[in-house]
Design a protein around this motif. Structure first.
Motif, PDB file in Angstrom:
ATOM      1  N   PRO A 144       4.394 -52.541  18.867  1.00  0.00           N
ATOM      2  CA  PRO A 144       4.735 -51.561  17.826  1.00  0.00           C
ATOM      3  C   PRO A 144       3.675 -50.462  17.748  1.00  0.00           C
ATOM      4  CG  PRO A 144       4.994 -53.807  17.019  1.00  0.00           C
ATOM      5  CD  PRO A 144       4.283 -53.905  18.324  1.00  0.00           C
ATOM      6  N   LEU A 145       4.115 -49.212  17.861  1.00  0.00           N
ATOM      7  CA  LEU A 145       3.184 -48.080  17.885  1.00  0.00           C
ATOM      8  C   LEU A 145       2.754 -47.780  16.462  1.00  0.00           C
ATOM      9  CD1 LEU A 145       3.468 -44.878  19.997  1.00  0.00           C
ATOM     10  CD2 LEU A 145       3.026 -44.686  17.558  1.00  0.00           C
ATOM     11  N   ILE A 146       1.448 -47.930  16.209  1.00  0.00           N
ATOM     12  CA  ILE A 146       0.945 -47.752  14.841  1.00  0.00           C
ATOM     13  C   ILE A 146      -0.184 -46.732  14.805  1.00  0.00           C
ATOM     14  CG2 ILE A 146       1.682 -49.961  13.875  1.00  0.00           C
ATOM     15  CD1 ILE A 146      -1.130 -51.069  14.550  1.00  0.00           C
ATOM     16  N   GLN A 147      -0.303 -46.082  13.654  1.00  0.00           N
ATOM     17  CA  GLN A 147      -1.390 -45.131  13.395  1.00  0.00           C
ATOM     18  C   GLN A 147      -1.649 -45.152  11.900  1.00  0.00           C
ATOM     19  OE1 GLN A 147       1.483 -42.010  14.710  1.00  0.00           O
ATOM     20  NE2 GLN A 147       0.548 -40.740  13.107  1.00  0.00           N
ATOM     21  N   ASP A 148      -2.783 -44.568  11.485  1.00  0.00           N
ATOM     22  CA  ASP A 148      -3.031 -44.451  10.044  1.00  0.00           C
ATOM     23  C   ASP A 148      -3.599 -43.078   9.689  1.00  0.00           C
ATOM     24  OD1 ASP A 148      -5.514 -44.875  11.147  1.00  0.00           O
ATOM     25  OD2 ASP A 148      -6.112 -46.499   9.789  1.00  0.00           O
ATOM     26  N   GLN A 172      -4.034 -51.173   5.708  1.00  0.00           N
ATOM     27  CA  GLN A 172      -3.792 -52.595   5.443  1.00  0.00           C
ATOM     28  C   GLN A 172      -2.307 -52.930   5.505  1.00  0.00           C
ATOM     29  OE1 GLN A 172      -6.304 -54.719   5.520  1.00  0.00           O
ATOM     30  NE2 GLN A 172      -4.671 -56.252   5.580  1.00  0.00           N
ATOM     31  N   ALA A 173      -1.469 -52.031   4.974  1.00  0.00           N
ATOM     32  CA  ALA A 173      -0.018 -52.260   5.005  1.00  0.00           C
ATOM     33  C   ALA A 173       0.488 -52.266   6.445  1.00  0.00           C
ATOM     34  CB  ALA A 173       0.699 -51.186   4.191  1.00  0.00           C
ATOM     35  N   THR A 174      -0.085 -51.408   7.268  1.00  0.00           N
ATOM     36  CA  THR A 174       0.296 -51.349   8.684  1.00  0.00           C
ATOM     37  C   THR A 174      -0.077 -52.645   9.399  1.00  0.00           C
ATOM     38  OG1 THR A 174       0.064 -48.945   8.727  1.00  0.00           O
ATOM     39  CG2 THR A 174      -0.073 -50.081  10.844  1.00  0.00           C
ATOM     40  N   LEU A 175      -1.290 -53.129   9.155  1.00  0.00           N
ATOM     41  CA  LEU A 175      -1.735 -54.378   9.792  1.00  0.00           C
ATOM     42  C   LEU A 175      -0.892 -55.562   9.312  1.00  0.00           C
ATOM     43  CD1 LEU A 175      -5.574 -53.752   9.598  1.00  0.00           C
ATOM     44  CD2 LEU A 175      -4.210 -53.917  11.701  1.00  0.00           C
ATOM     45  N   GLU A 176      -0.457 -55.511   8.064  1.00  0.00           N
ATOM     46  CA  GLU A 176       0.392 -56.589   7.534  1.00  0.00           C
ATOM     47  C   GLU A 176       1.746 -56.625   8.249  1.00  0.00           C
ATOM     48  OE1 GLU A 176       1.667 -59.821   5.754  1.00  0.00           O
ATOM     49  OE2 GLU A 176      -0.416 -59.102   5.663  1.00  0.00           O
ATOM     50  N   ILE A 177       2.278 -55.446   8.583  1.00  0.00           N
ATOM     51  CA  ILE A 177       3.541 -55.373   9.337  1.00  0.00           C
ATOM     52  C   ILE A 177       3.381 -56.057  10.694  1.00  0.00           C
ATOM     53  CG2 ILE A 177       5.077 -53.777  10.584  1.00  0.00           C
ATOM     54  CD1 ILE A 177       4.642 -51.840   8.132  1.00  0.00           C
TER      55      ILE A 177
END
Length: 466
Positions: A144-148, A172-177
């Motif tokens: 999953p492609l993530i950024q913050d 934190q919400a992204t890491l939880e996903i």
């Protein structure tokens, strides 16, 4: 199902042998002439058997924009891409199916999908891609492609003061996903793997990278990222860290033998040494690097330094195809113009080794796939050497890598299960897929990106183009 592929050509050190290859319980049980007795025999006469290749970096949902994207460098191209990204779960499903089928029919048995997530539907997006890959039967590393950080943060500031909108979702919400995705979908025994995959230093904080390292350590996951694809990212790393992006990623602990890094176009000699020492893998994406004007990655230098290198098609709107054989050809011969010493050039056999075993190494599963060896899982591709584009007969691997092979994949097995037979995918209805891709799209020519209009002047100034 147990089977024996009989009288098939395989590469050996100084040429080719005709052998039988026996598969028992999803793995290669024997390779030798004249194997007796099996539940099922497959005729391999006039065919070449190779380990499946790895499409080690792509973005499946970009398929909806192939052929339409403007002629832009990456930073502006991304702005346009996101302005028109499909926010539609059905399209995620169809493009994952399409990406898997095109990969299979060009020799790939494993895919790394740096999957673009629909905001607010992140886990549903991941679940949808997983469903598609399981239906087709390809081995899939869903990353999953993530950024913050928001898109404008990916462009160097230069002399100007820049402020950026905060990203819509917290680190934190992204890491939880991602943590949830691992618990729900990471099933290596079923051929589905979740990968921690921050998009890159240009749009990610150290907190996101270190959170991904922690998840990777906790659940034994591979790590993936874009790295130094463009000159702008090289400048940005200096602005952010005062050192190269490679040095910074080493310092925070992101590099390692299960870390694969897409592009790696703008690296220094010191960077190359770090990649070799940390046993990190470079994923070469030659076609997108040319399409976006990013440059030619110094692949021959990587190979000479002992860095593991493999190939990726990249997404279907920066390439704009998922033809792995085309990528392997371009990723080999492109470098003949970068080094006058022809003894350094990539041979067809080396290219095949990079695409199969190199890909497996980068995903930390070289003990399971990547070569024709007893005990390895049966991720196999059989090519029809009587195809017009592989004739007249010379060196089979030379024809496959250096030619323009079309419709040459006869059969594919993943984990011992046949999913392509007589050149046709057997697990899904490809005619129906074609119709659905047609029905969910329309002919179009020009369009204007509002975000590009807002950022182009700054980009041209900071890159010395104005």
């Amino acid at each position: 199902m147990d089977l024996t592929i009989i009288n098939v050509l395989i590469p050996v050190e100084n040429g080719y042998d005709t052998v039988d290859v026996q598969v028992v319980d999803n793995a290669i049980a024997a390779i030798s002439p004249g194997i007796d007795g099996t539940a099922m025999a497959i005729d391999g006469k006039n065919k070449l058997l190779l380990p499946g290749f790895v499409n080690a970096h792509t973005h499946s949902s970009e398929m909806w924009q192939r052929g339409i994207m403007s002629v832009f460098p990456l930073e502006l191209w991304l702005a346009e891409l996101y302005d028109f990204a499909p926010l539609d779960i059905e399209k995620v499903y169809l493009s994952a199916l399409g990406t898997a089928v095109e990969t299979l029919l060009s020799g790939g048995t494993t895919i790394v999908d740096h999957l673009i997530l629909i905001p607010g539907k992140e886990l549903e997006t991941i679940a949808t891609a997983v469903r598609a890959y399981k239906e087709v039967g390809i081995r899939a590393f869903v990353a999953p492609l993530i950024q913050d950080e928001s898109l404008t943060a990916g462009i160097p500031s230069g002399e100007s003061e820049q402020t950026h909108e905060p990203y819509f979702r917290s680190t934190q919400a992204t890491l939880e996903i991602i943590s949830q995705a691992v618990k729900q979908f990471h099933r290596p025994d079923e051929g589905i793997y979740i990968v921690t995959a921050p998009t890159g230093i240009q749009l990610c904080s150290d907190a996101l990278f270190t959170g991904c390292i922690e998840l990777s350590e906790k659940y034994n996951l591979c790590r993936h990222s874009h790295l130094l694809e463009t000159k702008a990212q090289e400048k940005l790393a200096q602005e952010k860290y005062g050192c190269s992006a490679v040095e910074h990623l080493k310092r925070i602990g992101y590099l390692g033998d299960r870390t694969s890094l897409a592009h790696c176009v703008h690296l220094t000699e010191a960077d190359i040494t770090i990649l070799a020492e940390t046993k990190s893998t470079v994923v070469h994406n030659p076609l997108s690097n040319l399409r976006l004007g990013s440059g030619i990655a110094p692949i021959l230098k990587y190979l000479q330094a002992g860095v593991n290198v493999t190939f990726g098609c990249d997404g279907s709107s920066s390439n704009d195809s998922q033809d792995l054989l085309e990528t392997i050809k371009m990723g080999s011969i492109l470098h003949n113009v970068t080094d006058f010493d022809y003894q350094h050039w990539i041979t067809p056999r080396q290219a095949v080794e990079m695409a199969s075993n190199g890909g497996a190494k980068g995903l930390n599963i070289a003990d399971e796939i990547g070569s024709l060896a007893v005990g390895k899982k049966a991720d196999l591709v059989m090519y029809d050497l009587t195809s017009l584009s592989l004739l007249p007969r010379t060196d089979p691997i030379g024809l496959l890598v250096l030619g323009r092979p079309t419709n040459v994949v006869n059969s594919v097995w993943v984990n011992g299960k046949q999913i392509v037979a007589d050149g046709k995918v057997t697990t899904i209805d490809v005619d129906n897929l074609r119709q659905e891709l047609f029905n969910h799209s329309q002919w179009q020519t020009t369009r204007k990106s509002q975000t590009v209009a807002q950022i182009e002047t700054h980009y041209r100034t900071v890159m010395g183009l104005s």
